[in-house]
Design an enzyme around this catalytic site. Structure first.
Site, short mmCIF file in Angstrom:
data_model
loop_
_atom_site.label_atom_id
_atom_site.label_comp_id
_atom_site.label_asym_id
_atom_site.label_seq_id
_atom_site.Cartn_x
_atom_site.Cartn_y
_atom_site.Cartn_z
N GLU A 1 27.33 100.77 17.21
CA GLU A 1 27.55 100.88 18.64
C GLU A 1 28.77 101.76 18.96
OE1 GLU A 1 25.57 99.44 20.84
OE2 GLU A 1 26.66 99.82 22.71
N ASP A 2 29.84 101.58 18.20
CA ASP A 2 31.11 102.19 18.60
C ASP A 2 31.55 103.38 17.76
OD1 ASP A 2 31.21 100.21 20.48
OD2 ASP A 2 32.52 98.90 19.30
N ASP B 1 31.00 87.01 16.25
CA ASP B 1 31.56 88.11 17.05
C ASP B 1 32.09 87.57 18.38
OD1 ASP B 1 32.01 90.78 18.01
OD2 ASP B 1 30.06 90.70 19.02
N ASP C 1 39.11 57.53 23.76
CA ASP C 1 38.87 58.27 22.52
C ASP C 1 39.27 59.74 22.64
OD1 ASP C 1 36.98 58.73 24.35
OD2 ASP C 1 35.26 58.43 23.03
#
Ligand code: MN
Length: 723
Positions: free
Chosen positions: A76-77, A139, A259
Site C-alpha cells: 500500500e505505502d 495492525d 469485581d
C-alpha cells in the site's frame, strides 16, 4: 520498541524450528521499502510493522503470518509489488500480504449500501484465509495503541468508532479475547474521554488507598504454598471500558462493583485446579451460587476454567478464576489461534480442524440476501453472537448462533427442509418451533410434503439463512396469490360484461398498458389496484365495453333457494303462481345479499327482480303496490355447503399513498371476499376514492368483510353502496 532479534527470540520460544531466514529477509525488505518514512509519532515507520509482527508472535502465529505482519504495509505505502513479494517470500506470504492490503482499503463508515458491499468483501477475504484478519487485527491494535499521536480529533474518533463497531466484535468472534478487550478500552478512551478519565481516577484512588490487590495476591500465594500447590497468582484489574459497561448494564455505582479485580490462579493440571478450589473454599467463605465449573462443561468457544466468588481476607467479595496454562492461553487468544500454531501441516489444519467453517457458512447464507440493509443486519447478527452446538439424530455436529431455534436448524440443513418444517423434537420431545436451542441438544425436524412457511416465523428465527429463505418464499407466494386474484377478477368481469377475453388478447394490448411487461404483471397490477379492469377492456373491446345492464340473471341454484313466504299479508300472492314460468333477477342497483330484507318487483314479461328493501328505486314504485311481492331468503342452513357468491358494491376512501390499494385488496382477499371490479372515483392530494364490486356469501360475510376493511390502516372509510 521491539528489535528484530527480540522478535526472533520470542518466536523461537514457542516454535524452535521457525524459518528465521524468511523472517530476516522480510524484515530487511520492509526496512528498505519503507526507507525513511515516518509515523505520526515521528518514529521510523519500520517500528509499526515490527510491533505488528510482535503482537502476532504473542498470539503464537506461524512464520508466514508474522512475515506478513512485517510486510503488511509495503504494497500500500511503498513501491513493492505482489510479484516481487511472491519471488522473494513465496506465494503464501504474497497472498496473505495482498489480502491484508485489500482489507485495509475497505471503508466502513460509508452509506448502508456501500457498507454492506464492504462487509461482504471483508467476509470474503476472511473466508479465504483467516490469517489475513489476524494480521489486520494486530495492525489495528498497534494503530489504536498509538492513536494519540494522530492530530485530527475527528480522525481519532472515526477510527475508534470503527474499531468498536467492527474490529473488537470480530476479535471476540474468533476468540481473541485479550485483543478484543484492549481494542474496546482504547476506543472507549477516544469516544468518551470524560467518562474514561473519571473512572481512571477512581481506579487509581482505590489502588493507592489500600494496595489491596498485592496483599490479596500475597495471601493467596501463601495459602497455596501451605497446601503444596505449585501455582502462579495474578490480580488483574478489569479494563475501564468493561467496568463502565458493567455499571451501565447493571445500573450500579462504582462503589457497588465487587469485581474490579479478577484474581487468577494458574496451576499445572486439571487435578490441581480442583485441589486449589478445595483449598480456597476451605480458607475463605464461598458466596453461594457463584461457583461455575467450565472445566467439565466448557463454553462453546472452548473456554475452560473454574470460577468462584468468596469473601476475601479483608471482608471484600472477590472473584477467583482457576485454570491451567493451556486453558489460560485459550481464554486469552481463543481456540482459533491455538489451533493455528498447533497444527504443523497446513493441509491437515484446513481439513481436520475447521474453526473457520462458520465464516464460509456465513458467506454462503448471506449470498441470498439482496437488500443491503438486511444484509448488514444479518451479517452483524451472524458475526457477533456466540455459537450453540447441536446434533442431528445421526450425531452430526452443527454450530448455530446462540438463540437459534429448531427452525434455524432446519433451514441450516436445507432451505427445502426449512420450508417444509412442521414441527421439531429436541432430545426426543416435541417442542414449539421457537424454542431456543441449547448446547448438546439433539434435533429432529418433522417435515410435511408441501412447503408452508408462515410470516410469523420471521419473528423468531435468528439466522440469516432462515430469514432470507422465509422472505424469499413468502414473496414468491404473495406474487402468485396476487396474480391469481387479478386473473380471477378480470375473467369474472369479462364474463359479466359479455366480453370475449383470453390471454392472447391480453398479449396484444400489453404495449398500451402502463408499467407492465408480461401478462402476469397485468394480473398483479389489477390485484394491487394499479390497473382497472375498465382500462383493459377499453383496449381489448372498445365497442362492447360495459353497457351496464339493469339487472343480471340470477344464478340457477340461488334462484332455486329463493323461496316465497306463505301469504301472510292480505294481498300476498301465492308461491305456485310465481315460481312457474317467471324468471328471477337480482337487482343490480342495490345488490341484495342473503340475510337482508328483500322484496320482489314484478316486471311484466321479464319476471321478478329482487331488491334490497332499502333500495331507493322502490320509492318510485310506491304508487304501484300490486307489483310488490313479499319474499324472503330460504337458504341452506349448513354453511359448509357450496356457497353462492353475491356481488355487492362498496365505496372506500383511503389515504393517497403508495401501497394503500394493495393493503385494501389484500384485506379483502384475506377476509374471503372476491373482488370482481375496481373503479377509481377520484384521486385527490390526500384521499383516493374507489368503488369496488366484491362477491360475498351473505350479509354476515359482508359485515365482517367491511369490518376488516375498516381496520386497514390506510383506509379512512368504507360504505355499502345501495343504488
Ligand atoms: Mn499497518
Amino acid at each position: 520498541m521491539i528489535r528484530q532479534y527480540e522478535l526472533i527470540d520470542k518466536i523461537l520460544k514457542y516454535n524452535p524450528r521457525a524459518d528465521i531466514a524468511l523472517l530476516n529477509r522480510a524484515y530487511v525488505f520492509s526496512m528498505k521499502a519503507h526507507g525513511n518514512q515516518k509515523r505520526a509519532s515521528g518514529q521510523p515507520y519500520l517500528v509499526h510493522p515490527l510491533e505488528v509482527a510482535s503482537i502476532l508472535a504473542d498470539l503464537k502465529m506461524d512464520e508466514a503470518t508474522i512475515a506478513t505482519g512485517l510486510l503488511h504495509d509495503t504494497l500500500e505505502d511503498t513501491l513493492a509489488t505482489p510479484e516481487e513479494l511472491k519471488n522473494l517470500f513465496g506465494a503464501e506470504v504474497a497472498e496473505l500480504t495482498d489480502g491484508v492490503t485489500k482489507l485495509s482499503r475497505i471503508e466502513f463508515n460509508s452509506k448502508a449500501a456501500e457498507q454492506a458491499e464492504n462487509f461482504r468483501k471483508l467476509l470474503m477475504a476472511m473466508s479465504k484465509d483467516l490469517r489475513v484478519l489476524l494480521v489486520k487485527l494486530a495492525d489495528r491494535l498497534h494503530n489504536m495503541r498509538t492513536l494519540h499521536h494522530v492530530e485530527k480529533p475527528e480522525k481519532r474518533v472515526r477510527k475508534a468508532q470503527e474499531t468498536m463497531e467492527i474490529f473488537a466484535p470480530l476479535a471476540d468472534r474468533i476468540g481473541l479475547h485479550a485483543v478484543k478487550t484492549e481494542l474496546e478500552d482504547l476506543s472507549f478512551r477516544e469516544i468518551n474521554p470524560e467518562a474514561y478519565k473519571r473512572l481512571e481516577d477512581r481506579l487509581i484512588e482505590v489502588r493507592e488507598q489500600d494496595n489491596l490487590v498485592d496483599r490479596v495476591v500475597e495471601i493467596l500465594e501463601e495459602e497455596l504454598k501451605n497446601a503444596n500447590i505449585e501455582a502462579k497468582v495474578f490480580g488483574r484489574e478489569k479494563t475501564i471500558y468493561s467496568i463502565y459497561r458493567k455499571m451501565h448494564k447493571k445500573n450500579l455505582a462504582f462503589d457497588q462493583l465487587t469485581d474490579i479485580v479478577a484474581y487468577r490462579v494458574l496451576v499445572a493440571d486439571k487435578a490441581a485446579c480442583y485441589e486449589t478450589l478445595g483449598m480456597i473454599h476451605n480458607v475463605f467463605k464461598a458466596i453461594p451460587g457463584r461457583f461455575k465449573d467450565y472445566i467439565s462443561a466448557p463454553k462453546p468457544n472452548g473456554y475452560q476454567s473454574l470460577h468462584t466468588s468468596v469473601i476475601g481476607p479483608f471482608g471484600n467479595r472477590m472473584e477467583i478464576q482457576i485454570r491451567t496454562e493451556d486453558m489460560h492461553n485459550i481464554a486469552e487468544n481463543g481456540v482459533a489461534a491455538h489451533w493455528l500454531y498447533k497444527a504443523v501441516d497446513p493441509k491437515l489444519k484446513r481439513e481436520k480442524m475447521d474453526p473457520y467453517g462458520w465464516v464460509r457458512h456465513l458467506v454462503e447464507s448471506l449470498q441470498e440476501t439482496e437488500d443491503p440493509e438486511e444484509f448488514l443486519e444479518n451479517a452483524k447478527v451472524a458475526l457477533f453472537t456466540e455459537s450453540v452446538f447441536v446434533f442431528t439424530p445421526k450425531g452430526d455436529l452443527f454450530a448455530l448462533p446462540a438463540g437459534a431455534t429448531p427452525l434455524d436448524f432446519a433451514y441450516h440443513i436445507h432451505s427445502d427442509i426449512g420450508n417444509r418444517c412442521q414441527g421439531a423434537k429436541i432430545n426426543g420431545k416435541i417442542v414449539p418451533l421457537k424454542t431456543p436451542l441449547e448446547n448438546g441438544d439433539q434435533i429432529e425436524v418433522i417435515t410435511g410434503k408441501t412447503p408452508k412457511p408462515s410470516p410469523g416465523w420471521r419473528e423468531f428465527v435468528v439466522t440469516a439463512k432462515a430469514r432470507s429463505a422465509i422472505n424469499k418464499y413468502l414473496r414468491a407466494q404473495e406474487e402468485e396469490e396476487q396474480t391469481e386474484l387479478g386473473r380471477d377478477m378480470l375473467e369474472k368481469a369479462a364474463k359479466r360484461d359479455g366480453i370475449t377475453f383470453n390471454e392472447s388478447a391480453l398479449h396484444g394490448v400489453l404495449g398500451k398498458l402502463p408499467n407492465v411487461q408480461h401478462v402476469h404483471d397485468v394480473y398483479k397490477a389489477i390485484a394491487q389496484g394499479r390497473l382497472f379492469v375498465r382500462q383493459i377492456f377499453d383496449q381489448i373491446a372498445p365497442h362492447t365495453a360495459a353497457a351496464a345492464a339493469y339487472s343480471q340473471p340470477m344464478p340457477a341454484d340461488a334462484a332455486a333457494n329463493l323461496g316465497f313466504t306463505k301469504p301472510t299479508e292480505e294481498n300476498a300472492i301465492g308461491i305456485e303462481g310465481l315460481t312457474h314460468g317467471m324468471s328471477l333477477h337480482l337487482a343490480r342497483c342495490c345488490h341484495p345479499v342473503p340475510g337482508e330484507d328483500i322484496v320482489g318487483i314484478i316486471h311484466t314479461g321479464r319476471g321478478v327482480t329482487i331488491h334490497n328493501k332499502a333500495c331507493h328505486n322502490l320509492e318510485a314504485l310506491s304508487d304501484q303496490p300490486d307489483r310488490f311481492i313479499p319474499v324472503r331468503w330460504n337458504l341452506p342452513k349448513k354453511v359448509s355447503e357450496k356457497q353462492q357468491a353475491y356481488p355487492v358494491r362498496l365505496k372506500v376512501s383511503m389515504h393517497n399513498k403508495p401501497g394503500a390499494l394493495a393493503g385494501f385488496t389484500t384485506a379483502v382477499f384475506n377476509a374471503g371476499g372476491n373482488i370482481i371490479d375496481l373503479h377509481s372515483e377520484g384521486k385527490y392530494s390526500d384521499v383516493f376514492i374507489i368503488r369496488c364490486d366484491v362477491e360475498v356469501h351473505d350479509v354476515q360475510h359482508l359485515q365482517s368483510l367491511m369490518a376488516v376493511i375498516a381496520a386497514v390502516k390506510t383506509v379512512n372509510h368504507v360504505e355499502r353502496v345501495v343504488n
